[in-house]
Design an enzyme around this catalytic site. Sequence first.
Site, mmCIF file in Angstrom:
data_model
loop_
_atom_site.group_PDB
_atom_site.id
_atom_site.type_symbol
_atom_site.label_atom_id
_atom_site.label_comp_id
_atom_site.label_asym_id
_atom_site.label_seq_id
_atom_site.Cartn_x
_atom_site.Cartn_y
_atom_site.Cartn_z
ATOM 1 N N GLU A 244 2.509 -2.360 16.406
ATOM 2 C CA GLU A 244 3.977 -2.348 16.285
ATOM 3 C C GLU A 244 4.578 -1.666 17.508
ATOM 4 O O GLU A 244 3.909 -0.882 18.185
ATOM 5 C CB GLU A 244 4.381 -1.519 15.054
ATOM 6 C CG GLU A 244 3.758 -1.958 13.751
ATOM 7 C CD GLU A 244 4.548 -3.070 13.088
ATOM 8 O OE1 GLU A 244 5.719 -3.264 13.451
ATOM 9 O OE2 GLU A 244 3.965 -3.744 12.219
ATOM 10 N N LYS B 91 -4.254 3.770 2.216
ATOM 11 C CA LYS B 91 -5.359 2.944 1.705
ATOM 12 C C LYS B 91 -6.471 3.819 1.124
ATOM 13 O O LYS B 91 -7.089 3.465 0.117
ATOM 14 C CB LYS B 91 -5.873 2.055 2.831
ATOM 15 C CG LYS B 91 -4.824 1.015 3.244
ATOM 16 C CD LYS B 91 -5.154 0.381 4.571
ATOM 17 C CE LYS B 91 -4.186 -0.758 4.876
ATOM 18 N NZ LYS B 91 -4.458 -1.370 6.185
ATOM 19 N N GLY C 81 -6.551 -6.356 3.171
ATOM 20 C CA GLY C 81 -6.138 -7.751 3.341
ATOM 21 C C GLY C 81 -7.049 -8.708 2.592
ATOM 22 O O GLY C 81 -7.179 -8.632 1.374
ATOM 23 N N GLU D 72 -5.026 -6.596 -4.866
ATOM 24 C CA GLU D 72 -6.220 -6.819 -4.035
ATOM 25 C C GLU D 72 -5.912 -6.764 -2.542
ATOM 26 O O GLU D 72 -6.732 -6.314 -1.744
ATOM 27 C CB GLU D 72 -6.840 -8.182 -4.386
ATOM 28 C CG GLU D 72 -8.114 -8.527 -3.643
ATOM 29 C CD GLU D 72 -9.270 -7.602 -4.000
ATOM 30 O OE1 GLU D 72 -9.545 -6.702 -3.205
ATOM 31 O OE2 GLU D 72 -9.889 -7.789 -5.060
ATOM 32 N N LYS E 254 0.823 -1.225 0.000
ATOM 33 C CA LYS E 254 0.000 0.000 0.000
ATOM 34 C C LYS E 254 0.845 1.258 0.000
ATOM 35 O O LYS E 254 0.510 2.241 -0.649
ATOM 36 C CB LYS E 254 -0.953 0.008 1.195
ATOM 37 C CG LYS E 254 -0.245 -0.068 2.540
ATOM 38 C CD LYS E 254 -0.953 -0.963 3.500
ATOM 39 C CE LYS E 254 0.038 -1.482 4.518
ATOM 40 N NZ LYS E 254 -0.443 -2.639 5.240
HETATM 41 N N1 LIG Z 1 1.526 -8.475 7.277
HETATM 42 C C1 LIG Z 1 0.278 -8.150 6.959
HETATM 43 O O1 LIG Z 1 -0.657 -8.489 7.680
HETATM 44 C C2 LIG Z 1 -0.003 -7.381 5.693
HETATM 45 C C3 LIG Z 1 -1.345 -7.089 5.356
HETATM 46 C C4 LIG Z 1 -1.612 -6.412 4.158
HETATM 47 C C5 LIG Z 1 -0.565 -6.003 3.351
HETATM 48 N N2 LIG Z 1 0.738 -6.284 3.734
HETATM 49 C C6 LIG Z 1 1.819 -5.834 2.856
HETATM 50 O O2 LIG Z 1 2.530 -6.967 2.403
HETATM 51 C C7 LIG Z 1 3.888 -6.625 2.210
HETATM 52 C C8 LIG Z 1 4.766 -7.588 3.005
HETATM 53 O O3 LIG Z 1 4.454 -7.462 4.385
HETATM 54 P P1 LIG Z 1 5.022 -8.505 5.458
HETATM 55 O O4 LIG Z 1 4.227 -8.252 6.701
HETATM 56 O O5 LIG Z 1 5.064 -9.856 4.906
HETATM 57 O O6 LIG Z 1 6.510 -7.940 5.670
HETATM 58 P P2 LIG Z 1 7.746 -8.669 6.389
HETATM 59 O O7 LIG Z 1 7.259 -9.769 7.272
HETATM 60 O O8 LIG Z 1 8.568 -7.591 6.962
HETATM 61 O O9 LIG Z 1 8.527 -9.346 5.168
HETATM 62 C C9 LIG Z 1 9.313 -8.612 4.282
HETATM 63 C C10 LIG Z 1 10.177 -9.582 3.517
HETATM 64 O O10 LIG Z 1 10.962 -8.860 2.570
HETATM 65 C C11 LIG Z 1 12.305 -9.327 2.648
HETATM 66 N N3 LIG Z 1 13.192 -8.256 2.216
HETATM 67 C C12 LIG Z 1 13.442 -7.069 2.803
HETATM 68 N N4 LIG Z 1 14.323 -6.361 2.084
HETATM 69 C C13 LIG Z 1 14.625 -7.119 1.018
HETATM 70 C C14 LIG Z 1 15.505 -6.960 -0.089
HETATM 71 N N5 LIG Z 1 16.228 -5.842 -0.247
HETATM 72 N N6 LIG Z 1 15.589 -7.951 -1.004
HETATM 73 C C15 LIG Z 1 14.869 -9.085 -0.840
HETATM 74 N N7 LIG Z 1 14.031 -9.309 0.183
HETATM 75 C C16 LIG Z 1 13.921 -8.330 1.104
HETATM 76 C C17 LIG Z 1 12.514 -9.716 4.088
HETATM 77 O O11 LIG Z 1 13.594 -10.608 4.163
HETATM 78 P P3 LIG Z 1 14.009 -11.347 5.538
HETATM 79 O O12 LIG Z 1 12.902 -12.312 5.820
HETATM 80 O O13 LIG Z 1 15.299 -12.030 5.212
HETATM 81 O O14 LIG Z 1 14.137 -10.258 6.549
HETATM 82 C C18 LIG Z 1 11.165 -10.372 4.388
HETATM 83 O O15 LIG Z 1 11.186 -11.715 3.996
HETATM 84 C C19 LIG Z 1 4.017 -5.159 2.631
HETATM 85 O O16 LIG Z 1 3.896 -4.333 1.506
HETATM 86 C C20 LIG Z 1 2.824 -4.961 3.554
HETATM 87 O O17 LIG Z 1 2.391 -3.615 3.594
HETATM 88 C C21 LIG Z 1 1.033 -6.965 4.879
#
Ligand SMILES: NC(=O)c1ccc[n+]([C@@H]2O[C@H](COP(=O)([O-])OP(=O)(O)OC[C@H]3O[C@@H](n4cnc5c(N)ncnc54)[C@H](OP(=O)(O)O)[C@@H]3O)[C@@H](O)[C@H]2O)c1
Length: 437
Positions: A198, A213, A142, A137, A112
């Site tokens: 957080e 959003k 979510g 989406e 987002k």
């Molecule tokens: N979590 C939710 O509930 C949720 C809900 C809706 C939308 N989203 C969106 O979904 C996306 C991912 O969220 P998330 O919660 O899954 O985040 P996250 O848990 O912080 O995961 C981020 C991932 O990206 C990897 N990463 C970071 N820098 C990188 C780089 N330079 N090259 C390659 N990989 C890299 C990290 O690697 P490491 O694992 O090695 O640290 C990690 O695996 C975001 O845009 C978020 O806004 C999340």
Amino acid sequence: MISADPSEQVVRIAVLGGGTVGSALVGLIRSRADELAVQAGARLELVGVAVNDLGRARPDHVPAGLLTTDAAGLAVDPSVDIVIELIGGIEPAASLITAALTAGKSVVTANKALLASPQGIGLRTLARRQGVDLLYEAAVAGAVPLVRVLRESLTGERIQRVMGIVNGTTNFILTKMAAHGADYADVLAEAQALGLAERDPTADVEGHDAAAKAAILAGIAFGYDIAAEEVSCEGITAIRAMDVAFAGRAGYVIKLLAIVERVGDGEVSVRVHPAMLPATHPLAGVRDAFNAVFIEGEAAGELMLYGQGAGGAPTASAVVGDLIDATRNVLAGTTAPAPHRQPGRVHPASGLRTPFYLSIDVEDRPGVLGEVTTVFGDHQVSIRSMEQEDLDDGARVTLLTHAAREGDVRATVDVLSALGPVNQIGGVMRVIGEERA
Ligand SMILES: NC(=O)c1ccc[n+]([C@@H]2O[C@H](COP(=O)([O-])OP(=O)(O)OC[C@H]3O[C@@H](n4cnc5c(N)ncnc54)[C@H](OP(=O)(O)O)[C@@H]3O)[C@@H](O)[C@H]2O)c1
């Protein structure tokens, strides 16, 4: 790669990011491979999962052999058909998506922050120019299916207003404040202990996450390219237990709302702020960390979508939906409908009319109430109801106004703040959704 024989079709997928959502997605793609192949019309083959730290512990369903730190290489790998970006943030996500789109790959993202940035607006243009999909989406609410509903099911509808509870953390905090009469700071600490907020909760509690959003919603609902920084944004940190208690007594529930609304000709109001909603409003019953989006259309009337707005599996479910769409489109040589976009003209919040709630602490002496109410009258803000409560060092006046221009209410507050007998102005909050009653 893509074969002429449907039974041999394989579409190759690169996942950038193996964190909360990325690893849940890999689990879904692997555990439901046969069903997804039927739905998508091709087997979905995972080519690689890019991460930052190869040494980090991952769930068992993420095979170590798929992991790489070469996100840039994976994004443009010639054998990859679809790239899924789940890293988050602006960079390197923007550069990786740009490279993938430029290489002719469809992209799915849940990012987002990026989509609501000026770079995100450019990425949509690039995808259109390249004739590939950029699907998102999961980015707004979510698992709640919102983008496809607005873009496809309601494509013939003239949407008037979309109003959403799109941030689970703040909805959890407000729900607990109402249920227990608790203060904001205490409930925030509880949310942090439960992992629902957080350690640095700023993006959620100051409304920035919801603002991104709202900007995306303005694009989907009205076709306007709006960036998050154009969204007028107010969070929940100033809400006190006494504001929540007043709302309960007066038949309201306080919610943090993301609102996009058609105002006049070619203008849209895009804003995030807490508001008092009548307890009978469908959004008032959305509790805890759930999300919901309430849509008002000219012909369709009211609709509401409700569900889990975050979490690995719910978010990955929405990403899988986009992945299936993108796969079908790759196989058919087409793209998802991408309605025409234009720069949006944002209507200033000061011109909007709503009723307001205000709580004003004053000195307890004769004539003060008259002085206060005169200031409202001077600014064409008409008072609907008022209650007074004795405090140790004065009195608290809590009032609801009739619908008034926001600019006039702000001017009233400015004058009141400088008025001698006014000790403090607490809650100043809009009342939304009463026109339904
Ligand atoms: N979590 C939710 O509930 C949720 C809900 C809706 C939308 N989203 C969106 O979904 C996306 C991912 O969220 P998330 O919660 O899954 O985040 P996250 O848990 O912080 O995961 C981020 C991932 O990206 C990897 N990463 C970071 N820098 C990188 C780089 N330079 N090259 C390659 N990989 C890299 C990290 O690697 P490491 O694992 O090695 O640290 C990690 O695996 C975001 O845009 C978020 O806004 C999340």
